[in-house]
Design an enzyme around this catalytic site. Structure first.
Site, short mmCIF file in Angstrom:
data_model
loop_
_atom_site.label_atom_id
_atom_site.label_comp_id
_atom_site.label_asym_id
_atom_site.label_seq_id
_atom_site.Cartn_x
_atom_site.Cartn_y
_atom_site.Cartn_z
N LYS A 105 0.77 -1.15 -0.05
CA LYS A 105 0.01 -0.15 0.03
C LYS A 105 0.76 1.20 0.08
O LYS A 105 0.67 2.23 -0.77
CB LYS A 105 -0.80 -0.14 1.17
CG LYS A 105 -1.65 1.24 1.72
CD LYS A 105 -2.59 1.70 0.50
CE LYS A 105 -3.00 3.43 1.03
NZ LYS A 105 -4.17 3.42 -0.01
N CYS A 118 -2.83 10.90 0.80
CA CYS A 118 -2.14 9.73 0.83
C CYS A 118 -0.60 9.87 0.24
O CYS A 118 0.26 9.59 1.06
CB CYS A 118 -3.22 8.90 -0.25
SG CYS A 118 -4.59 8.84 0.09
#
Ligand code: SAJ
Length: 422
Positions: A204, A258
Site C-alpha cells: 500500500k 495519501c
C-alpha cells in the site's frame, strides 16, 4: 452478518455503505457526535460521486446506523486516520488505530474478525496490533482473526473502485487471511490478493510512493524546461508515446491524505536506505514556493496587486483540501497580494468567478476542476490586462485578449516581461 466500521470519513463511510448494500448490517462508529447525528438524520458530510443515493437506500432499508460507541459484531473494520507525527521523518501517528482497538477490545468475542484498513507503517500489525489483542487474552489466528486490508480507491471514483479494484488481504496467519477474504469476497469483484500483513502494509505504501516519486520527476522536468527554454509538457506528451514510458504531470505540488503522507511512513521506518523517496518528497514540497516565485514574476509589472486563485482542493472535481498545495500557495500569496478565491467545489466558498476576477491582474489555476476548462469572457472582462497561469494544464479556452501560460510556455513569460529566470 454484523459489522462495525470504526471511522466514518472519506473511506469508512463509503466502505460502510458498500457493506450495507451487500446485505451486511453495519454499525458505523465515529467519535464526532455531530457526524453521527447528521448521518442518522439522513445527511452525508462528504462529497463523493454516487455515495448519496446508496446512502439513502441503506438508511431506508435499516442496514446502516451510526453511533459513537461500538457494539458486539462479527467483524470490526478500522478505518481511522493515520496522520504524520511531527518528528524527524514525519512517522506514522497510529494513535487513532490504537484507540479504536482499545474501544473494541472489551466487546471482542472468540470468532471475531478484526481488519485494519487504515494506512499504517510497515510492521504495525505485527509489532503493535497483534500484541494488543494477545495482551487482552486472545490467540490471533485461533480465536481472533486479524488482517490488514488496505483500501486503494481513488477519491472521486470510490464507489466503483471499492468493488472492482483488486484487494489485498493481508492476514497475520492463513486462517486470518481466509476469514477476511470471505468477508471482502461478499462485494469485491476484483481479485482478492492473499498476502502476509507486512507485505500488505508495504505494498500500500509503495503504491503511493511510486506515484509521488514519478510526480517529482515530472515537477523536476517542469523546472528543467523553464531553465532550458524547452516546453516540458510537449516533452512529456512525446516521451509517453514510447511504449514503456509513462511520465506523470507536473502541478503546484502533491496533496491529499495519501501521496503527501504515506511516503514518510516508509522513510521513517527505513531512513538510511530511502534517499530517493526523500528527495522526491523534497521536490514535491518545493512546488508551492516555485509557483509563488512565478506569480511574483508575472505580477512584477502590474500596479494592481489582486490575484485570483482558481481551486483550493488538492485535485480536481472533489471538495477535499487536506494537505492541498493550493492552501499553502494561498497563504504565501496572501502575505504579498490581495488574494481572491474561486472554488466551486467547497461549500462555504461562494464567490462567483466574475466576483473573484473583478479588478484582478492574474488568475492562477491550482486545481483541475471541470469548471475551469473554459474561462468565460465574463470572468476576464473586468480584469486589467488579464493573464492566466495554469499550473494544472486544464484550461482549454480563454478570451482572445487574455495571456495564457502553463508549465509548457512559462519560459516565454520571462522574455516577454524581460524578467530573470526563477
Ligand atoms: N498529481 C500530480 N501529477 C500527476 C498525478 C497527480 O501532480 O500526474 C497530484 C494531484 O494533483 C494530487 C496528488 O498528486 O495533488 C495526489 O493525487 P492522486 O490522484 O494521484 O491520488 P489520491 O491521493 O487522490 O489517491 C491515491 C491513489 N493512489 C494511487 O493512484 C497509487 C489511490 O488509489 C489511493 O487509494 C489513495 O491515494 C490512498 O488512499 O492511498
Amino acid at each position: 452478518m454484523n459489522v462495525n466500521v470504526i471511522g466514518l470519513g472519506y473511506i469508512g463511510l463509503p466502505t460502510s455503505i458498500v457493506f450495507a448494500k451487500h446485505g451486511i448490517k453495519v454499525r458505523g462508529i465515529d467519535t464526532k457526535q455531530d457526524v453521527v447525528d447528521r448521518l442518522n438524520g439522513g445527511q452525508i458530510h462528504i462529497e463523493e460521486a454516487g455515495l448519496e443515493e446508496l446512502f439513502q437506500q441503506v438508511l431506508q432499508d435499516e442496514m446502516f446506523q451510526a453511533a459513537t460507541q461500538p457494539g458486539k459484531a462479527d467483524a470490526f473494520i478500522i478505518a481511522v486516520p493515520t496522520p504524520n507525527r511531527n518528528d524527524e521523518f514525519r512517522s506514522c501517528d497510529d494513535r487513532y488505530v490504537v484507540s479504536a482497538l482499545e474501544a473494541i477490545l472489551p466487546i471482542l468475542e472468540p470468532g471475531n474478525l478484526v481488519v485494519v484498513e487504515s494506512t499504517i507503517a510497515p510492521r504495525t500489525m505485527e509489532d503493535i496490533v497483534q500484541p494488543m489483542i494477545e495482551k487482552a487474552g486472545f490467540r490471533v489466528g485461533e480465536d481472533i482473526f486479524l488482517a490488514h486490508c488496505p483500501e486503494r480507491v481513488l477519491p472521486g471514483n470510490i464507489m466503483h473502485e471499492m468493488i472492482y479494484n483488486p484487494r489485498i488481504i493481508g492476514g497475520m496467519t492463513e486462517a486470518c487471511t481466509e476469514k477476511a477474504a470471505e468477508l471482502y469476497g461478499r462485494f469485491v469483484k476484483g481479485e482478492l490478493i492473499r498476502a502476509k500483513a507486512g507485505e500488505a502494509e508495504l505494498s500500500k505504501l509503495m503504491e503511493n510512493t511510486f506515484r509521488d516519486v514519478n510526480i517529482a520527476l515530472a515537477n523536476e522536468l517542469a523546472k528543467i524546461g523553464q531553465e532550458l527554454d524547452i516546453n516540458p509538457l510537449k516533452v512529456i506528451e512525446m516521451a509517453n508515446m514510447h511504449p514503456r514510458v509513462n511520465l506523470h504531470q507536473p502541478g503546484p505540488g502533491v496533496g491529499g491524505h495519501c501521496l503527501a503522507v504515506d511516503p514518510y511512513f516508509v522513510i521513517a521506518a527505513a531512513p538510511k536506505v530511502s534517499p530517493l523517496i526523500q528527495t522526491a518528497r523534497a521536490i514535491n514540497t518545493s512546488m508551492p514556493e516555485y509557483v509563488v516565485q512565478n506569480v511574483r514574476n508575472l505580477m512584477s509589472d502590474k500596479s494592481n496587486k489582486r490575484v485570483t486563485l482558481f481551486g483550493l482542493t488538492y485535485k480536481g472535481n472533489i471538495d477535499d483540501v487536506r494537505e492541498s498545495p493550493a492552501m499553502e500557495i494561498k497563504e504565501m500569496l496572501e502575505q504579498e497580494f490581495d488574494v481572491r478565491i474561486f472554488e466551486p467545489h467547497v461549500t462555504n466558498m461562494n464567490m462567483t468567478g466574475e466576483e473573484a476576477c473583478e479588478d484582478s491582474s492574474l488568475i492562477v489555476v491550482l486545481s483541475d476542476h471541470d469548471e475551469f476548462r473554459n474561462i468565460p469572457k465574463s470572468f476576464t472582462d473586468n480584469m486589467s490586462q488579464a493573464v492566466v497561469f495554469d499550473t494544472k494544464n486544464v484550461v482549454s479556452t480563454v478570451a482572445k485578449d487574455v495571456k495564457y501560460f502553463n508549465y509548457g510556455s512559462l519560459y516565454e513569460a520571462k522574455y516577454e516581461q524581460n524578467k530573470v529566470t526563477v
